[in-house]
Design a protein around this motif. Structure first.
Motif, mmCIF file in Angstrom:
data_model
loop_
_atom_site.group_PDB
_atom_site.id
_atom_site.type_symbol
_atom_site.label_atom_id
_atom_site.label_comp_id
_atom_site.label_asym_id
_atom_site.label_seq_id
_atom_site.Cartn_x
_atom_site.Cartn_y
_atom_site.Cartn_z
ATOM 1 N N ILE A 1 36.159 34.769 38.126
ATOM 2 C CA ILE A 1 36.625 33.844 39.177
ATOM 3 C C ILE A 1 35.489 32.902 39.579
ATOM 4 C CG2 ILE A 1 37.538 33.657 41.543
ATOM 5 C CD1 ILE A 1 39.064 36.304 41.014
ATOM 6 N N CYS A 2 34.255 33.434 39.614
ATOM 7 C CA CYS A 2 33.087 32.570 39.895
ATOM 8 C C CYS A 2 33.021 31.430 38.878
ATOM 9 C CB CYS A 2 31.794 33.374 39.838
ATOM 10 S SG CYS A 2 31.602 34.566 41.180
ATOM 11 N N GLU A 3 33.286 31.757 37.613
ATOM 12 C CA GLU A 3 33.251 30.737 36.562
ATOM 13 C C GLU A 3 34.340 29.687 36.767
ATOM 14 O OE1 GLU A 3 31.243 33.669 33.212
ATOM 15 O OE2 GLU A 3 33.301 33.015 32.916
ATOM 16 N N GLY B 1 44.382 37.419 47.064
ATOM 17 C CA GLY B 1 43.021 37.943 46.986
ATOM 18 C C GLY B 1 42.733 38.965 48.072
ATOM 19 N N MET B 2 43.200 38.691 49.291
ATOM 20 C CA MET B 2 42.984 39.626 50.398
ATOM 21 C C MET B 2 43.742 40.936 50.160
ATOM 22 S SD MET B 2 40.789 38.224 52.244
ATOM 23 C CE MET B 2 40.724 39.371 53.603
ATOM 24 N N ASP C 1 35.429 39.736 48.520
ATOM 25 C CA ASP C 1 35.594 38.948 49.748
ATOM 26 C C ASP C 1 34.768 37.660 49.693
ATOM 27 O OD1 ASP C 1 37.268 40.923 50.630
ATOM 28 O OD2 ASP C 1 35.788 41.899 51.920
ATOM 29 N N ASN C 2 33.546 37.766 49.176
ATOM 30 C CA ASN C 2 32.676 36.587 49.073
ATOM 31 C C ASN C 2 33.246 35.544 48.122
ATOM 32 O OD1 ASN C 2 30.918 37.848 50.794
ATOM 33 N ND2 ASN C 2 29.303 38.200 49.310
ATOM 34 N N VAL C 3 33.825 36.016 47.014
ATOM 35 C CA VAL C 3 34.332 35.057 46.019
ATOM 36 C C VAL C 3 35.554 34.313 46.564
ATOM 37 C CG1 VAL C 3 36.010 36.361 44.571
ATOM 38 C CG2 VAL C 3 34.460 34.722 43.516
ATOM 39 N N LEU C 4 36.324 34.967 47.423
ATOM 40 C CA LEU C 4 37.487 34.298 48.019
ATOM 41 C C LEU C 4 37.036 33.168 48.943
ATOM 42 C CD1 LEU C 4 39.776 37.382 48.789
ATOM 43 C CD2 LEU C 4 40.102 35.677 46.984
ATOM 44 N N VAL C 5 35.961 33.422 49.694
ATOM 45 C CA VAL C 5 35.415 32.379 50.584
ATOM 46 C C VAL C 5 34.842 31.229 49.748
ATOM 47 C CG1 VAL C 5 33.649 31.860 52.325
ATOM 48 C CG2 VAL C 5 34.949 34.007 52.453
ATOM 49 N N LYS D 1 36.072 27.233 49.693
ATOM 50 C CA LYS D 1 35.130 26.120 49.947
ATOM 51 C C LYS D 1 34.772 25.358 48.672
ATOM 52 C CE LYS D 1 31.817 28.509 51.918
ATOM 53 N NZ LYS D 1 30.625 28.918 52.671
ATOM 54 N N THR D 2 35.292 25.790 47.521
ATOM 55 C CA THR D 2 34.873 25.267 46.203
ATOM 56 C C THR D 2 33.350 25.191 46.145
ATOM 57 O OG1 THR D 2 36.835 23.848 46.341
ATOM 58 C CG2 THR D 2 35.456 23.560 44.417
#
Length: 229
Positions: free
Chosen positions: A202-204, A21-22, A133-137, A141-142
């Motif tokens: 990915i959010c889903e 992701g990074m 970047d936010n979605v990876l964090v 953290k699930t």
């Protein structure tokens, strides 16, 4: 003993996904920088490094299948593995769009450019990168609440796309010499818009990981995990 080994393998899977992701986040940023700054060297770097992203996706998929076959995980563990497989496929596609932007940079000749629109494309890419970047964090953290908020950010991406689209069409009508660069602007904005859609995918998957349910978080898209219902 076996359980500890399995948990270690699961952790490695997650770490590799985050690393991938990074890499994709950097590729998106560099591809747009290269486009706006006419930096063909940077564009070539994005294209060359995409091979690493593809290799990571293949490796993640191989490990995931191996873990399912050998460990026969149940419920939560299985959800984790499925999430990595599905979300890494979305990341790989995001990387492909970054490559497409880099290829646009290499194609660019000394045509008439529209600086206001390039500024808007640059802003759009900063916003999309923030989503990535936010979605990876959120993934690490699930955090399904964060995932739902990040998916909502995609509305702003669509607004950027519409604005760039209308401004570019108007500029092309006003000055036919901008037609070549304008067509490229539309392509680049569309690649960024698609990346926003993949972030929403990915959010889903994060919501699925947290709840076991597949939810459609943004009805403005035409593809995503909802198709697995």
């Amino acid at each position: 003993m076996l359980r500890t080994q399995f948990e270690e393998e699961l952790l490695n899977l997650h770490n590799q996904f985050y690393e991938m992701g990074m890499m994709v986040s950097k590729a998106i940023h560099k591809s747009v920088r290269s486009y706006v700054d006419h930096d063909k060297k940077l564009a070539k770097e994005v294209i060359e490094r995409d091979e690493l992203v593809n290799e990571l996706e293949v490796e993640l998929e191989r490990k995931s299948f191996e873990m399912i076959a050998l460990q026969q995980p149940v419920t939560t563990d299985l959800r984790r593995i499925i999430t990595v497989m599905k979300a890494s496929s979305d990341l790989e596609r995001m990387g492909d769009h970054a490559v497409s932007i880099a290829k646009s940079t290499i194609r660019v000749k000394g045509q008439e450019r529209i600086l206001e629109i390039e500024k808007e494309i640059s802003d759009m890419s900063d916003y999309v990168k923030k989503m990535v970047d936010n979605v990876l964090v959120a993934y690490v953290k699930t955090d399904q609440e964060d995932a739902r908020l990040i998916a909502k950010m995609d509305d702003r991406v669509n607004e950027y796309y519409e604005s760039i689209y209308y401004n570019t069409i108007a500029a092309m009508k006003a000055n036919p010499e901008t037609v070549v660069s304008g067509t490229d602007y539309l392509d680049v904005a569309q690649y960024l818009e698609r990346i926003g859609d993949y972030v929403t995918n990915i959010c889903e998957w994060i919501v699925y990981l947290a709840t076991g349910k597949i939810s459609e978080l943004n009805s403005n898209r035409d593809e995503g995990p909802a198709e697995y219902k």
